[in-house]
Design a protein around this motif. Sequence first.
Motif, PDB file in Angstrom:
ATOM      1  N   MET A   1       0.781  -1.097   0.023  1.00  0.00           N
ATOM      2  CA  MET A   1       0.176  -0.079   0.033  1.00  0.00           C
ATOM      3  C   MET A   1       0.850   1.086   0.058  1.00  0.00           C
TER       4      MET A   1
ATOM      5  N   PHE B   1       0.834   2.107  -4.333  1.00  0.00           N
ATOM      6  CA  PHE B   1      -0.722   1.856  -4.154  1.00  0.00           C
ATOM      7  C   PHE B   1      -1.369   1.516  -5.330  1.00  0.00           C
ATOM      8  N   ASP B   2      -1.065   2.169  -6.480  1.00  0.00           N
ATOM      9  CA  ASP B   2      -1.696   1.783  -7.646  1.00  0.00           C
ATOM     10  C   ASP B   2      -1.947   0.451  -7.919  1.00  0.00           C
TER      11      ASP B   2
ATOM     12  N   TRP C   1      -1.409  -2.065  -5.547  1.00  0.00           N
ATOM     13  CA  TRP C   1      -2.244  -2.659  -4.700  1.00  0.00           C
ATOM     14  C   TRP C   1      -3.491  -2.601  -4.640  1.00  0.00           C
ATOM     15  N   SER C   2      -4.238  -1.608  -5.433  1.00  0.00           N
ATOM     16  CA  SER C   2      -5.619  -1.321  -5.592  1.00  0.00           C
ATOM     17  C   SER C   2      -6.178  -1.676  -6.796  1.00  0.00           C
TER      18      SER C   2
ATOM     19  N   THR D   1     -10.174  -2.212  -7.337  1.00  0.00           N
ATOM     20  CA  THR D   1     -11.117  -1.556  -8.367  1.00  0.00           C
ATOM     21  C   THR D   1     -11.554  -2.513  -9.338  1.00  0.00           C
TER      22      THR D   1
END
Length: 538
Positions: A295, A299-300, A302-303, A307
Amino acid sequence: MSLRTPAPGTQSPGLRRAGGPSGTGSSGTGSSGRGAPLPVSVPSRTDGLIRRMSEMVGGPMGRHTVPGRTGGSFLTPMRVLILLTTLSAVVAVLLKSPCRVNGWSQPTVYYAGCYSDWSALYGGRGFAEDPFAPFAAGASFEYPVLMSVVASIAAVIARTLPFSELNPSLAYWDVNFVLTAILWIVTVVVTAKSAGRRPWDALMVAVAPGIILAGSVNWDLWAVALMALGLWLFGGRRPLLAGMLFGLGAAMKLYPVLILGVLLILAVRSLKWAPLAWAALGTVAAWFAVNLPMMLGNFDAWSVFFTFSGERGPGLSSIWHAWDVTMEKTGGPTVDPASLSLLAYGAFFVCCAGIFLLGVTCRYRPRVAQLAFLVVGAFVLCNKVYSPQFVIWLIPLAALAVPRWRDYLIWQFVEVLHFWAIWMYLAKDASGSEVQHSLDDTFYVLAVLAHMAATLYLMARVVEQMLSPAEDPVRASLPGGRIWLNGNSGTGQITAAARLERLGFDPSEARKLPVDDPLGGDYDDAPDRAPWLVRPVR
Protein backbone atom coordinates in the motif's frame (compact mmCIF):
# COMPACT_ATOMS: atom_id res chain seq x y z
CA MET A 1 -6.59 -41.99 17.45
CA SER A 2 -7.75 -40.32 20.65
CA LEU A 3 -11.25 -39.02 20.98
CA ARG A 4 -10.01 -35.57 21.81
CA THR A 5 -8.81 -33.17 19.15
CA PRO A 6 -5.61 -32.05 20.86
CA ALA A 7 -4.77 -28.39 21.10
CA PRO A 8 -2.18 -27.53 18.45
CA GLY A 9 1.31 -27.81 19.82
CA THR A 10 0.33 -30.10 22.70
CA GLN A 11 0.35 -33.84 23.08
CA SER A 12 -2.96 -35.44 23.94
CA PRO A 13 -2.74 -38.23 26.47
CA GLY A 14 -4.66 -41.37 25.73
CA LEU A 15 -7.97 -41.90 27.44
CA ARG A 16 -7.28 -44.45 30.12
CA ARG A 17 -9.56 -46.74 31.98
CA ALA A 18 -10.35 -45.51 35.43
CA GLY A 19 -7.55 -46.81 37.59
CA GLY A 20 -6.04 -48.67 34.65
CA PRO A 21 -2.36 -48.89 33.71
CA SER A 22 -0.84 -47.01 30.79
CA GLY A 23 -0.59 -49.98 28.50
CA THR A 24 -2.43 -50.59 25.28
CA GLY A 25 -5.21 -53.01 24.73
CA SER A 26 -7.47 -54.41 22.11
CA SER A 27 -10.76 -52.81 22.94
CA GLY A 28 -12.14 -49.42 23.86
CA THR A 29 -15.20 -50.76 25.67
CA GLY A 30 -16.04 -53.50 28.12
CA SER A 31 -13.68 -54.84 30.72
CA SER A 32 -10.83 -55.84 28.42
CA GLY A 33 -8.28 -53.66 26.72
CA ARG A 34 -7.20 -51.59 29.72
CA GLY A 35 -5.71 -48.24 28.69
CA ALA A 36 -7.01 -48.33 25.12
CA PRO A 37 -8.18 -44.98 23.74
CA LEU A 38 -11.73 -44.52 22.63
CA PRO A 39 -12.14 -45.72 19.03
CA VAL A 40 -12.73 -43.39 16.14
CA SER A 41 -16.09 -43.23 14.42
CA VAL A 42 -16.20 -45.12 11.12
CA PRO A 43 -18.61 -44.43 8.22
CA SER A 44 -19.66 -48.07 7.84
CA ARG A 45 -21.27 -47.83 11.27
CA THR A 46 -22.56 -44.26 11.32
CA ASP A 47 -23.41 -43.36 7.71
CA GLY A 48 -26.45 -44.99 6.11
CA LEU A 49 -25.16 -44.96 2.54
CA ILE A 50 -21.71 -46.31 3.42
CA ARG A 51 -23.27 -48.94 5.66
CA ARG A 52 -25.43 -50.25 2.81
CA MET A 53 -22.50 -50.17 0.37
CA SER A 54 -20.30 -52.06 2.84
CA GLU A 55 -22.68 -55.02 2.64
CA MET A 56 -21.07 -55.83 -0.72
CA VAL A 57 -17.66 -56.29 0.91
CA GLY A 58 -18.55 -58.03 4.15
CA GLY A 59 -20.72 -55.56 6.00
CA PRO A 60 -20.00 -52.83 8.57
CA MET A 61 -17.11 -53.07 10.98
CA GLY A 62 -18.09 -55.35 13.87
CA ARG A 63 -18.73 -54.15 17.39
CA HIS A 64 -15.80 -56.16 18.77
CA THR A 65 -13.30 -54.34 16.58
CA VAL A 66 -11.55 -51.14 17.64
CA PRO A 67 -11.56 -48.62 14.76
CA GLY A 68 -8.41 -46.60 14.44
CA ARG A 69 -6.27 -49.22 16.20
CA THR A 70 -4.13 -50.94 13.59
CA GLY A 71 -1.86 -53.00 15.81
CA GLY A 72 1.35 -51.45 14.51
CA SER A 73 0.27 -51.50 10.87
CA PHE A 74 1.61 -48.76 8.61
CA LEU A 75 -1.85 -47.95 7.26
CA THR A 76 -3.20 -45.71 9.99
CA PRO A 77 -6.25 -43.59 9.12
CA MET A 78 -4.12 -40.48 8.62
CA ARG A 79 -1.68 -42.24 6.33
CA VAL A 80 -4.52 -43.70 4.29
CA LEU A 81 -5.97 -40.21 3.87
CA ILE A 82 -2.60 -38.84 2.74
CA LEU A 83 -2.17 -41.72 0.29
CA LEU A 84 -5.63 -41.21 -1.19
CA THR A 85 -5.03 -37.47 -1.50
CA THR A 86 -1.79 -38.17 -3.36
CA LEU A 87 -3.59 -40.55 -5.71
CA SER A 88 -6.29 -37.94 -6.31
CA ALA A 89 -3.59 -35.41 -7.19
CA VAL A 90 -2.13 -37.87 -9.72
CA VAL A 91 -5.59 -38.30 -11.25
CA ALA A 92 -5.91 -34.51 -11.43
CA VAL A 93 -2.62 -34.26 -13.34
CA LEU A 94 -3.65 -36.99 -15.77
CA LEU A 95 -6.94 -35.23 -16.46
CA LYS A 96 -5.02 -32.09 -17.41
CA SER A 97 -2.70 -33.97 -19.77
CA PRO A 98 -4.28 -32.59 -22.99
CA CYS A 99 -3.15 -29.10 -22.00
CA ARG A 100 0.18 -30.18 -20.55
CA VAL A 101 1.00 -31.95 -23.81
CA ASN A 102 -0.59 -29.67 -26.42
CA GLY A 103 -0.53 -26.33 -24.61
CA TRP A 104 -3.22 -24.12 -23.14
CA SER A 105 -4.80 -22.88 -26.36
CA GLN A 106 -8.45 -22.22 -27.13
CA PRO A 107 -10.76 -24.05 -27.59
CA THR A 108 -8.75 -27.08 -26.38
CA VAL A 109 -8.67 -25.79 -22.80
CA TYR A 110 -12.48 -25.77 -22.75
CA TYR A 111 -13.21 -29.03 -24.52
CA ALA A 112 -10.62 -30.87 -22.38
CA GLY A 113 -11.67 -29.09 -19.17
CA CYS A 114 -8.05 -28.16 -18.40
CA TYR A 115 -8.20 -24.39 -18.37
CA SER A 116 -5.93 -22.79 -15.76
CA ASP A 117 -5.37 -19.20 -14.74
CA TRP A 118 -1.77 -20.14 -13.99
CA SER A 119 -0.82 -20.59 -17.63
CA ALA A 120 -3.11 -17.81 -18.86
CA LEU A 121 -1.72 -15.25 -16.41
CA TYR A 122 1.89 -16.33 -16.85
CA GLY A 123 2.00 -14.66 -20.24
CA GLY A 124 -0.97 -12.34 -19.88
CA ARG A 125 0.26 -10.56 -16.74
CA GLY A 126 3.95 -10.37 -17.52
CA PHE A 127 5.41 -13.20 -15.42
CA ALA A 128 7.27 -14.50 -18.46
CA GLU A 129 9.28 -11.27 -18.64
CA ASP A 130 9.37 -10.32 -14.95
CA PRO A 131 8.61 -12.78 -12.16
CA PHE A 132 7.67 -9.86 -9.92
CA ALA A 133 5.35 -8.25 -12.44
CA PRO A 134 2.49 -7.75 -9.91
CA PHE A 135 4.69 -5.32 -7.97
CA ALA A 136 5.96 -3.32 -10.96
CA ALA A 137 4.69 0.07 -12.02
CA GLY A 138 1.55 -0.22 -14.12
CA ALA A 139 0.82 -3.77 -12.89
CA SER A 140 -2.54 -5.25 -13.84
CA PHE A 141 -2.56 -8.40 -11.67
CA GLU A 142 -6.12 -8.40 -10.32
CA TYR A 143 -5.56 -10.49 -7.19
CA PRO A 144 -4.78 -9.76 -3.51
CA VAL A 145 -1.25 -9.11 -2.30
CA LEU A 146 -0.37 -12.49 -0.83
CA MET A 147 -1.51 -14.21 -4.01
CA SER A 148 0.80 -11.87 -5.91
CA VAL A 149 3.65 -13.02 -3.67
CA VAL A 150 2.84 -16.70 -4.24
CA ALA A 151 2.52 -16.21 -8.00
CA SER A 152 5.87 -14.42 -8.14
CA ILE A 153 7.68 -17.02 -6.04
CA ALA A 154 6.30 -19.76 -8.29
CA ALA A 155 7.58 -17.86 -11.33
CA VAL A 156 11.07 -17.64 -9.80
CA ILE A 157 11.09 -21.37 -9.00
CA ALA A 158 9.81 -22.23 -12.49
CA ARG A 159 12.74 -20.42 -14.08
CA THR A 160 15.17 -22.76 -12.29
CA LEU A 161 13.67 -25.91 -13.81
CA PRO A 162 15.77 -27.52 -16.57
CA PHE A 163 12.93 -27.53 -19.13
CA SER A 164 11.65 -24.03 -18.37
CA GLU A 165 13.20 -22.51 -21.50
CA LEU A 166 11.52 -25.11 -23.72
CA ASN A 167 8.06 -24.67 -22.23
CA PRO A 168 7.92 -21.90 -19.60
CA SER A 169 4.12 -22.06 -19.21
CA LEU A 170 4.29 -25.79 -18.44
CA ALA A 171 7.08 -25.24 -15.92
CA TYR A 172 5.03 -22.54 -14.20
CA TRP A 173 1.93 -24.76 -14.15
CA ASP A 174 3.87 -27.70 -12.74
CA VAL A 175 5.40 -25.65 -9.91
CA ASN A 176 2.02 -24.27 -8.92
CA PHE A 177 0.41 -27.70 -9.04
CA VAL A 178 3.05 -29.27 -6.80
CA LEU A 179 2.54 -26.50 -4.25
CA THR A 180 -1.23 -26.95 -4.53
CA ALA A 181 -0.95 -30.71 -4.03
CA ILE A 182 1.02 -30.12 -0.82
CA LEU A 183 -1.65 -27.71 0.38
CA TRP A 184 -4.30 -30.28 -0.51
CA ILE A 185 -2.62 -32.82 1.77
CA VAL A 186 -2.30 -30.21 4.53
CA THR A 187 -6.00 -29.40 4.23
CA VAL A 188 -6.94 -33.09 4.47
CA VAL A 189 -4.75 -33.66 7.53
CA VAL A 190 -6.07 -30.57 9.31
CA THR A 191 -9.66 -31.48 8.45
CA ALA A 192 -9.14 -34.95 9.92
CA LYS A 193 -7.70 -33.43 13.09
CA SER A 194 -10.59 -30.96 13.27
CA ALA A 195 -13.28 -33.65 13.01
CA GLY A 196 -13.10 -34.99 16.55
CA ARG A 197 -13.77 -38.72 16.53
CA ARG A 198 -14.60 -38.65 12.81
CA PRO A 199 -11.25 -38.45 10.95
CA TRP A 200 -12.70 -40.35 8.00
CA ASP A 201 -14.87 -37.34 7.18
CA ALA A 202 -11.69 -35.85 5.72
CA LEU A 203 -12.00 -38.46 2.98
CA MET A 204 -14.56 -36.11 1.44
CA VAL A 205 -11.71 -33.65 0.93
CA ALA A 206 -9.12 -36.23 -0.08
CA VAL A 207 -11.10 -37.62 -3.02
CA ALA A 208 -13.30 -34.60 -3.78
CA PRO A 209 -14.24 -34.48 -7.48
CA GLY A 210 -14.48 -30.71 -7.18
CA ILE A 211 -10.83 -30.42 -6.14
CA ILE A 212 -9.65 -33.00 -8.69
CA LEU A 213 -11.25 -31.01 -11.51
CA ALA A 214 -10.88 -27.42 -10.32
CA GLY A 215 -7.92 -27.45 -7.94
CA SER A 216 -5.55 -26.35 -10.70
CA VAL A 217 -7.70 -23.50 -12.03
CA ASN A 218 -6.34 -20.91 -9.59
CA TRP A 219 -4.53 -20.43 -6.27
CA ASP A 220 -7.65 -20.95 -4.13
CA LEU A 221 -6.27 -23.91 -2.19
CA TRP A 222 -3.82 -21.55 -0.50
CA ALA A 223 -6.70 -19.67 1.11
CA VAL A 224 -8.54 -22.94 1.84
CA ALA A 225 -5.52 -24.39 3.67
CA LEU A 226 -4.95 -21.20 5.66
CA MET A 227 -8.59 -21.09 6.75
CA ALA A 228 -8.55 -24.79 7.68
CA LEU A 229 -5.45 -24.26 9.81
CA GLY A 230 -7.04 -21.22 11.42
CA LEU A 231 -10.17 -23.15 12.35
CA TRP A 232 -8.08 -25.94 13.83
CA LEU A 233 -6.09 -23.47 15.92
CA PHE A 234 -9.27 -21.79 17.10
CA GLY A 235 -10.60 -25.19 18.15
CA GLY A 236 -7.34 -25.61 20.08
CA ARG A 237 -8.15 -22.39 22.00
CA ARG A 238 -5.55 -20.25 20.26
CA PRO A 239 -7.72 -17.48 18.84
CA LEU A 240 -4.89 -15.00 18.21
CA LEU A 241 -2.90 -17.44 16.06
CA ALA A 242 -6.12 -18.54 14.38
CA GLY A 243 -6.93 -14.92 13.57
CA MET A 244 -3.48 -14.43 12.05
CA LEU A 245 -4.13 -17.32 9.68
CA PHE A 246 -7.58 -15.93 8.84
CA GLY A 247 -5.86 -12.63 7.99
CA LEU A 248 -3.31 -14.37 5.77
CA GLY A 249 -6.15 -16.25 4.10
CA ALA A 250 -7.98 -12.97 3.47
CA ALA A 251 -4.79 -11.65 1.88
CA MET A 252 -5.07 -14.57 -0.58
CA LYS A 253 -8.86 -14.63 -1.06
CA LEU A 254 -11.30 -12.41 0.77
CA TYR A 255 -13.65 -15.10 2.08
CA PRO A 256 -11.67 -16.35 5.16
CA VAL A 257 -12.43 -13.07 6.90
CA LEU A 258 -16.09 -14.13 6.99
CA ILE A 259 -15.26 -16.46 9.89
CA LEU A 260 -15.30 -13.42 12.17
CA GLY A 261 -19.05 -13.16 11.59
CA VAL A 262 -19.38 -16.76 12.77
CA LEU A 263 -17.49 -15.98 15.96
CA LEU A 264 -19.64 -12.89 16.47
CA ILE A 265 -22.75 -15.09 16.61
CA LEU A 266 -21.21 -17.33 19.25
CA ALA A 267 -19.96 -14.34 21.22
CA VAL A 268 -23.44 -12.80 21.26
CA ARG A 269 -24.98 -16.05 22.51
CA SER A 270 -22.44 -16.65 25.26
CA LEU A 271 -21.43 -13.02 25.98
CA LYS A 272 -17.81 -14.23 25.78
CA TRP A 273 -16.07 -11.51 23.78
CA ALA A 274 -12.40 -12.30 24.38
CA PRO A 275 -12.05 -15.13 21.79
CA LEU A 276 -13.70 -12.94 19.13
CA ALA A 277 -11.54 -9.96 20.05
CA TRP A 278 -8.29 -11.95 19.91
CA ALA A 279 -9.25 -13.55 16.59
CA ALA A 280 -10.21 -10.17 15.12
CA LEU A 281 -6.95 -8.64 16.35
CA GLY A 282 -4.91 -11.40 14.75
CA THR A 283 -6.87 -11.13 11.50
CA VAL A 284 -6.41 -7.37 11.19
CA ALA A 285 -2.75 -7.48 12.23
CA ALA A 286 -1.83 -10.22 9.75
CA TRP A 287 -3.77 -8.61 6.91
CA PHE A 288 -2.10 -5.24 7.45
CA ALA A 289 1.32 -6.83 7.86
CA VAL A 290 0.99 -8.28 4.36
CA ASN A 291 -0.81 -5.39 2.67
CA LEU A 292 0.72 -2.30 4.25
CA PRO A 293 4.16 -2.52 2.56
CA MET A 294 2.60 -2.64 -0.91
CA MET A 295 0.00 0.00 0.00
CA LEU A 296 2.85 2.37 0.85
CA GLY A 297 5.22 1.32 -1.89
CA ASN A 298 2.91 0.91 -4.90
CA PHE A 299 -0.63 1.92 -4.08
CA ASP A 300 -1.81 1.73 -7.71
CA ALA A 301 -0.73 -1.91 -8.03
CA TRP A 302 -2.19 -2.73 -4.61
CA SER A 303 -5.58 -1.21 -5.49
CA VAL A 304 -5.98 -3.12 -8.77
CA PHE A 305 -7.78 -5.97 -7.01
CA PHE A 306 -10.28 -3.69 -5.26
CA THR A 307 -10.89 -1.58 -8.37
CA PHE A 308 -11.39 -4.65 -10.52
CA SER A 309 -13.74 -6.27 -7.97
CA GLY A 310 -15.81 -3.11 -7.65
CA GLU A 311 -16.19 -2.45 -11.36
CA ARG A 312 -16.57 -5.94 -12.77
CA GLY A 313 -19.88 -6.97 -14.28
CA PRO A 314 -21.78 -10.24 -13.86
CA GLY A 315 -19.28 -13.09 -13.93
CA LEU A 316 -19.60 -16.65 -15.12
CA SER A 317 -21.95 -18.98 -13.24
CA SER A 318 -23.31 -16.27 -10.99
CA ILE A 319 -27.06 -15.86 -10.69
CA TRP A 320 -26.57 -12.41 -12.20
CA HIS A 321 -24.88 -13.80 -15.33
CA ALA A 322 -27.52 -16.52 -15.68
CA TRP A 323 -30.16 -13.77 -15.51
CA ASP A 324 -28.43 -11.74 -18.24
CA VAL A 325 -28.11 -14.78 -20.52
CA THR A 326 -31.79 -15.53 -20.05
CA MET A 327 -32.87 -11.94 -20.64
CA GLU A 328 -30.77 -11.69 -23.80
CA LYS A 329 -32.75 -14.63 -25.14
CA THR A 330 -36.15 -13.27 -24.11
CA GLY A 331 -35.53 -9.57 -24.64
CA GLY A 332 -35.95 -8.65 -20.97
CA PRO A 333 -33.91 -6.19 -18.86
CA THR A 334 -30.37 -7.20 -17.93
CA VAL A 335 -28.48 -6.35 -14.76
CA ASP A 336 -27.03 -2.85 -14.78
CA PRO A 337 -23.26 -3.21 -14.09
CA ALA A 338 -23.33 0.06 -12.16
CA SER A 339 -25.84 -1.35 -9.67
CA LEU A 340 -24.50 -4.91 -9.56
CA SER A 341 -22.34 -4.28 -6.50
CA LEU A 342 -25.36 -3.01 -4.59
CA LEU A 343 -27.44 -6.00 -5.65
CA ALA A 344 -24.78 -8.63 -4.91
CA TYR A 345 -23.57 -7.24 -1.60
CA GLY A 346 -27.10 -6.31 -0.59
CA ALA A 347 -28.28 -9.87 -1.17
CA PHE A 348 -25.31 -11.20 0.81
CA PHE A 349 -26.07 -8.78 3.66
CA VAL A 350 -29.66 -10.02 3.81
CA CYS A 351 -28.44 -13.63 3.92
CA CYS A 352 -25.96 -12.80 6.67
CA ALA A 353 -28.70 -11.06 8.65
CA GLY A 354 -30.84 -14.19 8.39
CA ILE A 355 -27.95 -16.44 9.45
CA PHE A 356 -27.20 -14.12 12.37
CA LEU A 357 -30.80 -14.18 13.57
CA LEU A 358 -30.92 -17.96 13.23
CA GLY A 359 -27.62 -18.39 15.03
CA VAL A 360 -28.46 -16.18 18.01
CA THR A 361 -32.04 -17.36 18.48
CA CYS A 362 -32.02 -21.11 17.79
CA ARG A 363 -32.47 -23.20 20.90
CA TYR A 364 -29.13 -25.00 20.71
CA ARG A 365 -25.76 -23.38 20.11
CA PRO A 366 -24.62 -24.03 16.51
CA ARG A 367 -21.23 -25.48 15.76
CA VAL A 368 -18.54 -23.29 14.19
CA ALA A 369 -18.36 -25.41 11.03
CA GLN A 370 -22.13 -25.21 10.54
CA LEU A 371 -22.21 -21.43 10.70
CA ALA A 372 -19.09 -21.13 8.54
CA PHE A 373 -20.63 -23.28 5.83
CA LEU A 374 -23.80 -21.18 5.82
CA VAL A 375 -21.93 -17.87 5.60
CA VAL A 376 -19.47 -18.96 2.90
CA GLY A 377 -22.27 -20.70 1.00
CA ALA A 378 -24.31 -17.49 1.03
CA PHE A 379 -21.26 -15.58 -0.19
CA VAL A 380 -20.66 -17.79 -3.23
CA LEU A 381 -24.36 -17.80 -4.12
CA CYS A 382 -24.69 -14.00 -3.98
CA ASN A 383 -21.28 -13.09 -5.38
CA LYS A 384 -20.80 -11.33 -8.72
CA VAL A 385 -19.01 -14.39 -10.06
CA TYR A 386 -18.89 -18.09 -9.26
CA SER A 387 -15.64 -19.32 -10.75
CA PRO A 388 -15.38 -23.13 -11.16
CA GLN A 389 -12.82 -23.37 -8.35
CA PHE A 390 -15.02 -21.66 -5.76
CA VAL A 391 -16.48 -25.06 -4.90
CA ILE A 392 -13.14 -25.78 -3.22
CA TRP A 393 -13.96 -23.20 -0.55
CA LEU A 394 -16.95 -25.23 0.57
CA ILE A 395 -15.63 -28.79 0.47
CA PRO A 396 -13.67 -28.85 3.77
CA LEU A 397 -16.47 -26.92 5.49
CA ALA A 398 -19.03 -29.41 4.17
CA ALA A 399 -16.97 -32.31 5.52
CA LEU A 400 -17.01 -30.71 8.97
CA ALA A 401 -20.53 -29.26 8.94
CA VAL A 402 -22.68 -31.90 7.26
CA PRO A 403 -20.70 -35.17 6.91
CA ARG A 404 -23.38 -37.27 5.21
CA TRP A 405 -22.08 -39.10 2.18
CA ARG A 406 -25.39 -39.23 0.33
CA ASP A 407 -25.85 -35.46 0.53
CA TYR A 408 -22.20 -34.87 -0.27
CA LEU A 409 -22.20 -37.07 -3.38
CA ILE A 410 -25.39 -35.47 -4.72
CA TRP A 411 -23.82 -32.04 -4.31
CA GLN A 412 -20.53 -33.05 -5.94
CA PHE A 413 -22.31 -34.74 -8.85
CA VAL A 414 -24.15 -31.52 -9.62
CA GLU A 415 -20.94 -29.50 -9.26
CA VAL A 416 -19.17 -31.77 -11.77
CA LEU A 417 -21.98 -31.21 -14.28
CA HIS A 418 -21.75 -27.49 -13.62
CA PHE A 419 -17.97 -27.57 -14.15
CA TRP A 420 -18.33 -28.98 -17.65
CA ALA A 421 -21.28 -26.72 -18.49
CA ILE A 422 -19.10 -23.64 -17.93
CA TRP A 423 -16.39 -24.82 -20.31
CA MET A 424 -18.85 -25.91 -22.98
CA TYR A 425 -20.52 -22.50 -22.76
CA LEU A 426 -17.16 -20.78 -23.29
CA ALA A 427 -16.12 -23.24 -26.02
CA LYS A 428 -19.10 -22.27 -28.15
CA ASP A 429 -17.76 -18.76 -28.78
CA ALA A 430 -14.08 -19.71 -28.74
CA SER A 431 -14.45 -22.44 -31.37
CA GLY A 432 -17.01 -20.77 -33.61
CA SER A 433 -18.76 -24.11 -33.94
CA GLU A 434 -22.29 -24.41 -35.23
CA VAL A 435 -25.18 -24.33 -32.80
CA GLN A 436 -26.01 -28.01 -33.17
CA HIS A 437 -22.46 -28.90 -32.12
CA SER A 438 -22.42 -26.74 -29.00
CA LEU A 439 -24.07 -26.61 -25.61
CA ASP A 440 -27.15 -24.43 -25.76
CA ASP A 441 -27.32 -21.46 -23.40
CA THR A 442 -30.40 -22.99 -21.81
CA PHE A 443 -28.37 -25.90 -20.48
CA TYR A 444 -25.75 -23.52 -19.12
CA VAL A 445 -28.42 -21.59 -17.20
CA LEU A 446 -29.94 -24.84 -15.93
CA ALA A 447 -26.50 -25.97 -14.76
CA VAL A 448 -26.06 -22.72 -12.83
CA LEU A 449 -29.48 -23.13 -11.23
CA ALA A 450 -28.73 -26.78 -10.40
CA HIS A 451 -25.46 -25.83 -8.71
CA MET A 452 -27.28 -23.21 -6.65
CA ALA A 453 -30.04 -25.65 -5.74
CA ALA A 454 -27.50 -28.29 -4.65
CA THR A 455 -25.66 -25.78 -2.47
CA LEU A 456 -28.92 -24.56 -0.97
CA TYR A 457 -29.86 -28.18 -0.27
CA LEU A 458 -26.69 -28.69 1.77
CA MET A 459 -27.30 -25.41 3.57
CA ALA A 460 -30.82 -26.57 4.41
CA ARG A 461 -29.41 -29.80 5.83
CA VAL A 462 -27.08 -27.77 8.02
CA VAL A 463 -30.00 -25.67 9.29
CA GLU A 464 -31.94 -28.86 9.99
CA GLN A 465 -29.11 -30.17 12.17
CA MET A 466 -28.80 -26.81 13.93
CA LEU A 467 -32.46 -26.90 14.88
CA SER A 468 -32.42 -30.61 15.70
CA PRO A 469 -28.95 -31.56 17.00
CA ALA A 470 -30.07 -35.17 17.40
CA GLU A 471 -29.57 -35.35 13.62
CA ASP A 472 -26.02 -34.02 13.83
CA PRO A 473 -23.54 -36.92 13.40
CA VAL A 474 -20.63 -34.90 14.75
CA ARG A 475 -22.33 -34.08 18.04
CA ALA A 476 -23.67 -37.61 18.35
CA SER A 477 -20.08 -38.92 18.16
CA LEU A 478 -18.89 -36.91 21.19
CA PRO A 479 -19.45 -38.05 24.81
CA GLY A 480 -20.78 -34.66 25.87
CA GLY A 481 -22.26 -33.68 22.55
CA ARG A 482 -25.88 -34.53 23.32
CA ILE A 483 -26.73 -31.02 24.43
CA TRP A 484 -30.38 -31.50 23.55
CA LEU A 485 -30.63 -33.69 26.63
CA ASN A 486 -29.25 -31.15 29.12
CA GLY A 487 -30.91 -27.98 27.91
CA ASN A 488 -27.75 -26.38 26.44
CA SER A 489 -26.94 -25.01 29.87
CA GLY A 490 -23.19 -25.35 29.76
CA THR A 491 -23.19 -28.67 31.64
CA GLY A 492 -21.72 -30.66 28.79
CA GLN A 493 -18.60 -31.48 30.79
CA ILE A 494 -20.79 -33.15 33.43
CA THR A 495 -22.65 -35.08 30.74
CA ALA A 496 -19.38 -36.15 29.13
CA ALA A 497 -17.91 -37.26 32.46
CA ALA A 498 -20.98 -39.33 33.30
CA ARG A 499 -21.00 -40.94 29.88
CA LEU A 500 -17.29 -41.80 30.06
CA GLU A 501 -17.77 -43.28 33.51
CA ARG A 502 -20.55 -45.51 32.20
CA LEU A 503 -18.16 -46.69 29.49
CA GLY A 504 -15.55 -47.53 32.12
CA PHE A 505 -13.18 -44.63 31.44
CA ASP A 506 -11.78 -42.09 33.88
CA PRO A 507 -14.44 -39.35 34.08
CA SER A 508 -11.79 -36.71 34.78
CA GLU A 509 -10.68 -37.11 31.16
CA ALA A 510 -13.88 -35.33 30.09
CA ARG A 511 -12.27 -31.95 30.62
CA LYS A 512 -9.72 -32.82 27.92
CA LEU A 513 -12.36 -33.58 25.32
CA PRO A 514 -14.40 -31.37 23.01
CA VAL A 515 -17.87 -31.44 24.48
CA ASP A 516 -20.04 -30.80 21.44
CA ASP A 517 -17.98 -28.75 18.95
CA PRO A 518 -14.44 -29.82 17.97
CA LEU A 519 -13.82 -26.38 16.42
CA GLY A 520 -15.59 -24.40 19.12
CA GLY A 521 -12.49 -23.64 21.17
CA ASP A 522 -13.50 -21.32 24.01
CA TYR A 523 -17.10 -21.52 22.81
CA ASP A 524 -17.23 -25.30 23.14
CA ASP A 525 -19.84 -26.05 25.83
CA ALA A 526 -20.17 -22.31 26.52
CA PRO A 527 -23.52 -21.68 28.24
CA ASP A 528 -25.95 -19.26 26.62
CA ARG A 529 -26.02 -16.00 28.57
CA ALA A 530 -27.92 -13.75 26.18
CA PRO A 531 -31.11 -12.57 27.93
CA TRP A 532 -33.44 -13.98 25.29
CA LEU A 533 -31.82 -17.43 25.59
CA VAL A 534 -31.66 -17.77 29.36
CA ARG A 535 -34.54 -19.86 30.67
CA PRO A 536 -36.23 -18.88 33.92
CA VAL A 537 -35.04 -21.03 36.81
CA ARG A 538 -37.95 -22.61 38.65
